[in-house]
Scaffold this motif. Structure first.
Motif, PDB file in Angstrom:
ATOM      1  N   LEU A 197      48.412  45.269  49.469  1.00 16.54           N
ATOM      2  CA  LEU A 197      48.175  46.567  48.840  1.00 16.54           C
ATOM      3  C   LEU A 197      49.380  46.926  47.948  1.00 16.54           C
ATOM      4  N   PRO A 198      49.181  47.154  46.634  1.00 13.92           N
ATOM      5  CA  PRO A 198      50.331  47.551  45.802  1.00 13.92           C
ATOM      6  C   PRO A 198      50.838  48.914  46.281  1.00 13.92           C
ATOM      7  N   LEU A 226      46.343  48.057  41.346  1.00 12.55           N
ATOM      8  CA  LEU A 226      46.630  49.350  41.971  1.00 12.55           C
ATOM      9  C   LEU A 226      45.356  50.195  42.022  1.00 12.55           C
ATOM     10  N   SER A 227      44.625  50.219  40.906  1.00 16.72           N
ATOM     11  CA  SER A 227      43.397  51.020  40.865  1.00 16.72           C
ATOM     12  C   SER A 227      42.382  50.502  41.884  1.00 16.72           C
ATOM     13  N   TRP A 228      42.260  49.173  41.964  1.00 18.17           N
ATOM     14  CA  TRP A 228      41.284  48.559  42.882  1.00 18.17           C
ATOM     15  C   TRP A 228      41.607  48.900  44.324  1.00 18.17           C
ATOM     16  N   ALA A 242      36.216  50.146  38.311  1.00 14.34           N
ATOM     17  CA  ALA A 242      34.843  50.329  38.806  1.00 14.34           C
ATOM     18  C   ALA A 242      33.819  49.932  37.746  1.00 14.34           C
ATOM     19  N   ASP A 243      34.302  49.343  36.641  1.00 16.08           N
ATOM     20  CA  ASP A 243      33.415  48.935  35.557  1.00 16.08           C
ATOM     21  C   ASP A 243      32.499  47.808  36.046  1.00 16.08           C
ATOM     22  N   LEU A 299      36.931  41.238  39.476  1.00 15.52           N
ATOM     23  CA  LEU A 299      38.011  41.916  40.205  1.00 15.52           C
ATOM     24  C   LEU A 299      37.884  41.669  41.699  1.00 15.52           C
ATOM     25  N   ARG A 300      36.645  41.681  42.183  1.00 17.56           N
ATOM     26  CA  ARG A 300      36.427  41.510  43.612  1.00 17.56           C
ATOM     27  C   ARG A 300      36.891  40.134  44.065  1.00 17.56           C
ATOM     28  N   VAL A 301      36.548  39.118  43.266  1.00 17.16           N
ATOM     29  CA  VAL A 301      36.984  37.764  43.620  1.00 17.16           C
ATOM     30  C   VAL A 301      38.506  37.692  43.558  1.00 17.16           C
ATOM     31  N   ARG A 302      39.083  38.375  42.528  1.00 13.36           N
ATOM     32  CA  ARG A 302      40.543  38.306  42.383  1.00 13.36           C
ATOM     33  C   ARG A 302      41.237  38.944  43.586  1.00 13.36           C
ATOM     34  N   PHE A 303      40.719  40.100  44.019  1.00 16.82           N
ATOM     35  CA  PHE A 303      41.440  40.840  45.050  1.00 16.82           C
ATOM     36  C   PHE A 303      40.939  40.591  46.470  1.00 16.82           C
ATOM     37  N   GLU A 304      39.691  40.139  46.593  1.00 18.66           N
ATOM     38  CA  GLU A 304      39.149  39.929  47.945  1.00 18.66           C
ATOM     39  C   GLU A 304      38.818  38.477  48.229  1.00 18.66           C
ATOM     40  N   GLY A 305      38.941  37.621  47.207  1.00 21.70           N
ATOM     41  CA  GLY A 305      38.599  36.202  47.382  1.00 21.70           C
ATOM     42  C   GLY A 305      39.398  35.559  48.501  1.00 21.70           C
TER      43      GLY A 305
END
Lengths: 483, 92
Positions: free
Chosen positions: A3-4, A65-67, A122-123, A130-136
């Protein structure tokens, strides 16, 4: 990805490409001048807003950070204490901003409120990436890169992952979406899948569910089906190895069936319903890919059956005069369950003439007697699927399901002399010393299951012939669906 | 652009296991005859037992409770402890 960390003080998340953010830019300058400390994260332009000094501006370039802080709207203003969010204002609402900043009055020249714009994090066009980048990182499966000039569907065929039909390529984004269908952790082990007894995680099953074409809301049903298949009572290993026709038949009960749009009516064993077609397929892909059960390998079926691609339907509980299979199996009414039975078929029972239960039961018994072979008894099970038009005959006469089963048992108590090897000029049959002078039941008690399904028109019912039954073979196995 | 897929398999290829060494002769060996409980497997094994006995091999008989399930672990261990060789009858 961790988490940033948010800087203490006030934190604003904005983008230049948002009229509300443009509107509040002077307010941010005002806050920096009067209160501070303020950090402004811009999603699209490091130079925005110019009303704040460069040292107070940062770019949320990869939207991490936004994610991670679930920014859905810009501007969003946060108050952070000790790295932890202590308050949040979304869009421009003067009263909320004044409260959060403890500065009043604020933005005097502006309207009292103005809704914000969608956050870039949220785009929808960026969401998967983004999901793959942050939750992959939640996904543990081995990554296989398919080169640009390869077709990923062909790759799946070449690697032996397919049942013969094209599969949906299991990309990380699709698997993450599939995992939304369950609250179970991706690394939770659901079962040891035969024949190789490989521990199957929720994630691995989700990968195969993607390939089968499932929607994420089907996943809990697939997980329950895998759990049921891998029990000693269902005996997937034995069922897989047999030279016989059968495969797993999946019967879904309870509210989940309607919720995910399963078919229990017209053509319920046939094509055309995504849930029916893909849930059974997902189970078979799990056995193939995770368990290593391949036709020609451990699967030695002489013929197999078309249902080994997918054989899955829901019981029609709404129109049934009888208690659903799940309730018979000891689950509460309203519980969603998956029952597995070894079978193939269906075989038809036509009776368009009988209007009384005695006659119709005799028709059922005559067809059931021929299951597997008219002279073989007490070895194999069967599933009787009674159609609405036939069920109506029994309901009209007040026959419960137990009554029907009892009548069938009586009608299927067969004369051993007719079953003996050699009787009727047929060598196949029961050894003479077992059969002679005795009455033998076609099915051992418990080996004839009865459910209600099918279209509202048609005086037909169906027999799904089973495989070796009882503790020696495969037993009807029911598992409750967990979210 | 490359596409990344997640491996749907158990990610284990069974290690290749060497076959057990074959004996030069049957003299002095104990041979297990495993009936998987398929019809008439016992007929075949009874004949084999007679032929092996005539060649000086010790013979022990075993049976799986059902052909439709893997042999129970206890039975597999018992055979491994009591026999040097095993012959499994698959019949119908």
């Amino acid at each position: 990805m961790s988490l940033p960390r948010l800087p203490d003080g006030l934190v604003a998340v904005v983008k230049r490409d948002c009229p509300t953010c443009q509107l509040v830019a002077p307010v941010l300058g005002e806050i920096a001048a009067r209160g501070g400390p303020l950090t402004v994260y811009s999603q699209d332009d490091a130079g925005f807003p110019p009303s704040v000094t460069a040292s107070s501006r940062a770019r949320d370039e990869d939207l991490a950070l936004s994610w991670h802080h679930h920014i859905e709207t810009v501007p969003t203003l946060l108050r952070v204490e000790g790295g932890v969010e202590a308050g949040r204002a979304v869009g421009w609402v003067r009263r909320e901003w004044e409260e959060l900043t403890a500065l009043s009055p604020l933005g005097s020249g502006l309207p009292a409120h103005r809704p914000g714009c969608g956050s870039m994090s949220a785009d929808p066009s960026l969401a998967d990436r983004l999901r793959v980048r942050f939750e992959g990182g939640r996904l543990a499966s081995r990554r296989i890169d398919v080169a640009e000039l390869e077709d990923e569907i062909e790759t799946a065929f070449e690697r032996g992952w397919s049942d013969g039909l094209p599969v949906v390529p299991p990309t990380p984004a699709r698997v993450l979406r599939m995992l939304d269908g369950t609250s179970r952790a991706p690394d939770e082990i659901v079962a040891a899948v035969p024949p190789d007894l490989v521990p199957a995680t929720v994630e691995k099953i989700a990968v195969n569910a993607v390939m089968a074409g499932c929607k994420s809301e089907y996943l809990p049903v697939v997980l329950a089906a895998v759990e049921a298949a891998c029990t000693d009572s269902f005996n997937m290993h034995g069922l897989l190895c047999t030279t016989y026709f059968s495969g797993p038949v999946v019967i879904v009960n309870g509210p989940i069936a309607a919720r995910i749009g399963m078919n229990s009516g017209i053509n319920c064993f046939g094509q055309g319903n995504r849930a029916n077609a893909t849930i059974g397929r997902a189970l078979q892909l799990v056995v193939r890919n995770i368990g290593g059960g391949l036709p020609g390998g451990i699967d030695r079926a002489t013929f197999g059956a078309p249902g080994k691609v997918s054989f899955c339907f829901a019981e029609d509980e709404d129109a049934s005069p009888w208690e659903p299979l799940s309730v018979e199996r000891g689950f509460a009414r309203g519980a969603s369950t998956v029952s597995l039975v070894a079978g193939h078929g269906p075989s038809a029972i036509i009776d368009q003439i009988s209007r009384g239960p005695e006659s119709l039961a005799r028709s059922f018994a005559a067809v059931l007697r021929a299951a597997h072979h008219p002279k073989l008894v007490m070895a194999m099970g069967a599933l009787l699927v009674v159609s609405p038009e036939h069920a109506r005959v029994f309901a009209g006469a007040g026959w419960s399901k137990a009554r029907l089963r009892g009548e069938l048992e009586a009608l299927l108590l067969l004369d051993g002399d007719e079953l003996a090897r050699g009787a009727g000029g047929i060598d196949e049959g029961i050894p003479a010393q077992v059969a002679a002078g005795r009455k033998l039941p076609k099915f051992i008690p418990g080996d004839l299951a009865i459910v209600h399904a099918g279209g509202r028109a048609g005086m037909f019912s169906a027999v799904i012939e089973g495989w070796v039954s009882g503790a020696r073979g495969s037993q009807l196995t029911t598992v409750e669906v967990r979210a | 652009m490359t596409i990344t897929l997640l491996d749907p398999t158990g990610e284990r290829r069974p290690a290749e296991r060497p076959r057990a060494r074959r004996p030069a002769s049957l003299d002095g060996h104990v041979i297990g005859l495993l009936d998987i409980s398929k019809p008439r497997g016992d007929v075949f094994l009874t004949r084999l037992a007679a032929l092996l006995g005539a060649r000086g091999a010790g013979v022990r008989r075993y049976a799986k409770p059902t052909f439709a399930k893997p042999a129970p672990a206890d039975l597999r261990r018992q055979i491994a402890e009591e026999c040097d060789l095993v012959i499994e009858a698959l019949a119908d």
